[in-house]
Design a protein around this motif. Structure first.
Motif, mmCIF file in Angstrom:
data_model
loop_
_atom_site.group_PDB
_atom_site.id
_atom_site.type_symbol
_atom_site.label_atom_id
_atom_site.label_comp_id
_atom_site.label_asym_id
_atom_site.label_seq_id
_atom_site.Cartn_x
_atom_site.Cartn_y
_atom_site.Cartn_z
ATOM 1 N N THR A 135 -0.389 24.413 -43.880
ATOM 2 C CA THR A 135 0.087 25.775 -44.067
ATOM 3 C C THR A 135 0.825 26.235 -42.816
ATOM 4 N N VAL A 136 1.522 27.367 -42.913
ATOM 5 C CA VAL A 136 2.182 27.935 -41.740
ATOM 6 C C VAL A 136 1.194 28.107 -40.606
ATOM 7 N N GLU A 137 0.015 28.652 -40.927
ATOM 8 C CA GLU A 137 -0.997 28.875 -39.895
ATOM 9 C C GLU A 137 -1.444 27.559 -39.268
ATOM 10 N N ALA A 138 -1.589 26.522 -40.098
ATOM 11 C CA ALA A 138 -2.031 25.227 -39.587
ATOM 12 C C ALA A 138 -0.950 24.571 -38.729
ATOM 13 N N VAL A 139 0.315 24.736 -39.107
ATOM 14 C CA VAL A 139 1.411 24.202 -38.287
ATOM 15 C C VAL A 139 1.398 24.859 -36.912
ATOM 16 N N CYS A 140 1.295 26.178 -36.892
ATOM 17 C CA CYS A 140 1.275 26.893 -35.617
ATOM 18 C C CYS A 140 0.084 26.469 -34.771
ATOM 19 N N ALA A 141 -1.075 26.293 -35.416
ATOM 20 C CA ALA A 141 -2.268 25.868 -34.687
ATOM 21 C C ALA A 141 -2.092 24.473 -34.110
ATOM 22 N N LEU A 142 -1.446 23.589 -34.858
ATOM 23 C CA LEU A 142 -1.204 22.228 -34.368
ATOM 24 C C LEU A 142 -0.318 22.265 -33.128
ATOM 25 N N VAL A 143 0.771 23.006 -33.187
ATOM 26 C CA VAL A 143 1.678 23.100 -32.040
ATOM 27 C C VAL A 143 0.939 23.658 -30.822
ATOM 28 N N ARG A 145 -2.214 23.455 -30.153
ATOM 29 C CA ARG A 145 -3.185 22.478 -29.649
ATOM 30 C C ARG A 145 -2.553 21.537 -28.636
ATOM 31 N N TYR A 146 -1.268 21.312 -28.769
ATOM 32 C CA TYR A 146 -0.555 20.451 -27.824
ATOM 33 C C TYR A 146 0.161 21.274 -26.757
ATOM 34 N N ASP A 147 -0.323 22.503 -26.561
ATOM 35 C CA ASP A 147 0.201 23.414 -25.540
ATOM 36 C C ASP A 147 1.658 23.778 -25.783
ATOM 37 N N GLY A 148 2.080 23.710 -27.059
ATOM 38 C CA GLY A 148 3.449 24.052 -27.399
ATOM 39 C C GLY A 148 3.600 25.490 -27.842
ATOM 40 N N VAL A 149 4.831 25.843 -28.207
ATOM 41 C CA VAL A 149 5.152 27.175 -28.711
ATOM 42 C C VAL A 149 5.731 27.024 -30.116
ATOM 43 N N PRO A 150 5.090 27.630 -31.133
ATOM 44 C CA PRO A 150 5.640 27.585 -32.489
ATOM 45 C C PRO A 150 6.628 28.724 -32.712
ATOM 46 N N VAL A 151 7.801 28.394 -33.228
ATOM 47 C CA VAL A 151 8.868 29.371 -33.429
ATOM 48 C C VAL A 151 9.422 29.233 -34.850
ATOM 49 N N PRO A 152 9.214 30.218 -35.725
ATOM 50 C CA PRO A 152 9.803 30.140 -37.066
ATOM 51 C C PRO A 152 11.314 29.941 -36.986
ATOM 52 N N ALA A 153 11.805 28.950 -37.718
ATOM 53 C CA ALA A 153 13.219 28.582 -37.642
ATOM 54 C C ALA A 153 14.056 29.405 -38.609
ATOM 55 N N HIS A 154 15.294 29.700 -38.197
ATOM 56 C CA HIS A 154 16.291 30.397 -39.026
ATOM 57 C C HIS A 154 15.627 31.286 -40.096
ATOM 58 N N ILE A 155 14.901 32.294 -39.619
ATOM 59 C CA ILE A 155 14.083 33.119 -40.520
ATOM 60 C C ILE A 155 14.914 33.820 -41.584
ATOM 61 N N ASN A 156 16.195 33.998 -41.325
ATOM 62 C CA ASN A 156 17.080 34.771 -42.202
ATOM 63 C C ASN A 156 18.007 33.892 -43.028
#
Length: 244
Positions: A135-143, A145-156
């Motif tokens: 899920t979106v939440e799980a993707v963000c959590a995965l990123v 966990r690896y000390d990354g930053v999750p950024v929704p792409a081309h939201i528009n």
């Protein structure tokens, strides 16, 4: 210091990417165009990142480790990472969450892994443009966990942007950093209070452009660019971005 950037670029490993988009070619083109920093963000894998980083060191172009992850809802999330190692480990975990559907190159395009001297070393079997089971939440959590930053792409833009896929953009404090396509309108509520990135989402060499967007960093390095995005993610107001 202010650096020009394009933080959403696909290589020949993404099936939608042109075969000429090898890591060395795309980083070399960024050098020719005068870009200071780029990010290689292939779909659901980071396997071509090592050669992109090597090319960046050779050409003097900053390469931020990245990836574009497809959620279960088919929302595309860019993940930016503090190191090549973190991105590679995250990429293997993401790849494991793809369905076991083989790529058909004649239908979707080649998925070319590139090694030293810009030579093809193999292909990936799973179709990379499929959605993962995260899920979106799980993707963000995965990123994260690896000390990354999750950024929704081309939201528009289209059905793979968060607005198109979910019907609306979740309100703050969710997703404090977003990518907004510069070539499409975006509702004001979706961007209000958020730090915006704008990139090409290039799949071909001729889709890369001369410097247009800029980010302020404390130093000219991949770590510096990553830290600027990270600080915005955590609400730090010291770094600023400028669009021109």
């Amino acid at each position: 210091m202010e650096l020009s950037y394009d933080l959403h670029i696909h290589s020949c490993l993404s099936p939608c990417g042109d075969d000429e988009m090898t890591p060395w070619n795309l980083v070399g083109m960024a050098k020719v165009l005068g870009l200071d920093a780029v990010a290689l963000t292939d779909h659901n894998t980071a396997r071509n990142l090592p050669q992109a980083v090597a090319a960046g060191q050779e050409y003097g172009v900053i390469v931020v480790p990245g990836m574009e992850i497809s959620s279960k809802e088919d929302v595309h999330i860019l993940g930016y990472f503090p190191s090549l190692e973190a991105a590679l480990e995250a990429g293997e975990e993401v790849y494991a969450h793809l369905p076991d559907v083989r790529n058909e190159p004649t239908l979707f395009g080649n998925q070319l892994m590139i090694g030293e001297e810009d030579q093809v070393t193999g292909t990936l079997e799973k179709l990379l443009i499929n959605a993962t089971d995260l899920t979106v939440e799980a993707v963000c959590a995965l990123v994260l966990r690896y000390d990354g930053v999750p950024v929704p792409a081309h939201i528009n833009r289209g059905s793979n942007g968060m607005i198109g896929a979910l019907g609306l953009m979740p309100f703050l404090p969710e997703h404090p950093v977003i990518e907004v396509s510069p070539d499409a309108d975006c509702p004001a509520y979706a961007t209000k209070g958020r730090f915006q990135l704008h990139s090409s989402d290039a799949h071909r060499l001729d889709a890369l452009r001369e410097p247009r967007f800029f980010i302020e960093t404390e130093d000219k390095s991949a770590r510096g660019v990553f830290q600027s995005i990270l600080h915005k993610f955590h609400g730090d107001s010291h770094e600023k971005s400028r669009n021109s």
